[in-house]
Design a protein around this motif. Structure first.
Motif, short mmCIF file in Angstrom:
data_model
loop_
_atom_site.label_atom_id
_atom_site.label_comp_id
_atom_site.label_asym_id
_atom_site.label_seq_id
_atom_site.Cartn_x
_atom_site.Cartn_y
_atom_site.Cartn_z
N PHE A 145 8.34 10.31 6.31
CA PHE A 145 7.02 9.90 5.83
C PHE A 145 6.90 8.38 5.95
N THR A 146 5.74 7.92 6.38
CA THR A 146 5.45 6.49 6.33
C THR A 146 4.43 6.25 5.23
N VAL A 147 4.62 5.18 4.49
CA VAL A 147 3.73 4.84 3.38
C VAL A 147 3.23 3.42 3.59
N THR A 148 1.91 3.28 3.73
CA THR A 148 1.29 1.97 3.94
C THR A 148 0.57 1.55 2.67
N ILE A 149 0.92 0.36 2.18
CA ILE A 149 0.34 -0.18 0.95
C ILE A 149 -0.47 -1.42 1.29
N THR A 150 -1.71 -1.47 0.83
CA THR A 150 -2.57 -2.63 1.02
C THR A 150 -2.89 -3.26 -0.33
N ASN A 151 -2.64 -4.56 -0.46
CA ASN A 151 -2.95 -5.30 -1.68
C ASN A 151 -4.42 -5.68 -1.65
N LEU A 152 -5.21 -5.13 -2.57
CA LEU A 152 -6.66 -5.35 -2.58
C LEU A 152 -7.08 -6.50 -3.49
N THR A 153 -6.15 -7.19 -4.13
CA THR A 153 -6.51 -8.25 -5.07
C THR A 153 -6.74 -9.57 -4.35
N ALA A 154 -7.32 -10.52 -5.09
CA ALA A 154 -7.60 -11.84 -4.53
C ALA A 154 -6.44 -12.81 -4.73
N ALA A 155 -5.72 -12.68 -5.84
CA ALA A 155 -4.68 -13.68 -6.14
C ALA A 155 -3.53 -13.09 -6.95
N GLN A 156 -3.22 -11.83 -6.69
CA GLN A 156 -2.11 -11.17 -7.37
C GLN A 156 -1.11 -10.65 -6.34
N PRO A 157 -0.10 -11.44 -6.01
CA PRO A 157 0.95 -10.90 -5.13
C PRO A 157 1.62 -9.70 -5.81
N PHE A 158 2.07 -8.75 -4.99
CA PHE A 158 2.84 -7.62 -5.50
C PHE A 158 4.32 -7.91 -5.32
N SER A 159 5.11 -7.54 -6.32
CA SER A 159 6.56 -7.64 -6.18
C SER A 159 7.03 -6.64 -5.12
N PRO A 160 8.27 -6.77 -4.61
CA PRO A 160 8.76 -5.81 -3.60
C PRO A 160 8.54 -4.37 -4.05
N VAL A 161 7.87 -3.61 -3.23
CA VAL A 161 7.48 -2.25 -3.58
C VAL A 161 8.70 -1.34 -3.61
N ALA A 162 8.81 -0.53 -4.67
CA ALA A 162 9.85 0.50 -4.77
C ALA A 162 9.22 1.83 -4.39
N LEU A 163 9.82 2.53 -3.43
CA LEU A 163 9.34 3.81 -2.94
C LEU A 163 10.41 4.86 -3.19
N ILE A 164 10.05 5.98 -3.83
CA ILE A 164 11.04 6.95 -4.28
C ILE A 164 10.61 8.36 -3.90
N ALA A 165 11.54 9.15 -3.36
CA ALA A 165 11.33 10.57 -3.11
C ALA A 165 12.04 11.35 -4.21
N HIS A 166 11.41 12.40 -4.70
CA HIS A 166 12.02 13.21 -5.77
C HIS A 166 11.33 14.57 -5.83
#
Length: 235
Positions: free
Chosen positions: A42-63
């Motif tokens: 699976f590929t997971v694409t994340i887009t940050n939609l905010t103006a001035a809020q960086p996201f920390s390194p994304v954690a992706l988990i299968a369970h």
């Protein structure tokens, strides 16, 4: 014609031995069956939609069971560490995770990244992800136990995610309490001085809207949704 008993016994022995050899020659030895594990990707694409809020390194988990958080319940320590300081290391090793992947760096506002997750389990498969809005005290976003077991190859699903409040640190916005570039302050603190339950985030107040002690400005405000996530089964 007479034969002695010894001759008869000898003849019988030779006959039995011949039969035994014949039987052994007729046995077919089959090679062991080797089962090759099936992989699902699976590929997971994340887009940050905010103006001035960086996201920390994304954690992706299968369970196949469990959830990263539940509204109204206390955040786990793993979630608290991520939501207060952007540290996803404990989330990546939660006991119900079957596979996990982490982004290598933060995701800036307006940008996107794609992570790939490979697993041998498809039945009841769920995908979760979490990331901190780093110019806050303990805001985070993500997906929680999204069932992808019925996705066909090349099929996608799209979700928008809102901002959540971990409820572990007061949203003071004060100097020294925010780990992002707006303050470069403290991250995780084991003491909990808020409601101690996960809730929808009320949003940033900022110094521009009267919170004089805030290190944030109106540009750090955000509207929901804060992220778009697209999950595609590629194998």
């Amino acid at each position: 014609m007479r034969f002695s008993k010894s001759l008869i016994i000898l003849a019988l022995g030779v006959s039995l031995a011949a039969c035994s050899d014949s039987d052994n020659n007729d046995v077919e030895v089959k090679p062991p069956v080797v089962v090759t594990p099936t992989s699902y990707e699976f590929t997971v694409t994340i887009t940050n939609l905010t103006a001035a809020q960086p996201f920390s390194p994304v954690a992706l988990i299968a369970h196949t069971e469990g959830m990263l958080w539940q509204i109204g319940n206390s955040a786990s320590e793993a979630l608290e560490r991520m939501a207060e300081g952007g540290d996803n290391s404990q989330l990546l090793t939660v006991d119900f995770a079957t596979h996990a992947q982490s982004a290598e760096s933060p995701l800036p506002p307006g940008e996107q990244l794609t992570l790939t997750l490979t697993t041998e389990q498809l039945e009841s498969l769920k995908i979760s992800l979490a990331t901190m809005l780093v110019n806050t005290n303990d805001a985070f976003t993500g997906l929680n136990a999204i069932d992808v077991s019925s996705l066909a190859v090349n099929e996608s699903l799209s979700r928008h995610s809102h901002a959540y409040d971990a409820g572990t640190e007061t949203n003071s916005e004060a100097h020294g309490t925010i780990p992002g570039p707006a303050d470069s302050g403290e991250g995780f603190n084991e003491s909990r001085d808020d409601i101690n339950s996960v809730a929808m985030h009320p949003g940033v107040v900022s110094q521009d809207d009267g919170l004089r002690s805030s290190v944030l400005t109106s540009q750090h405000k955000f509207d929901n949704p804060v992220a778009q996530i697209i999950i595609t089964r590629t194998q």
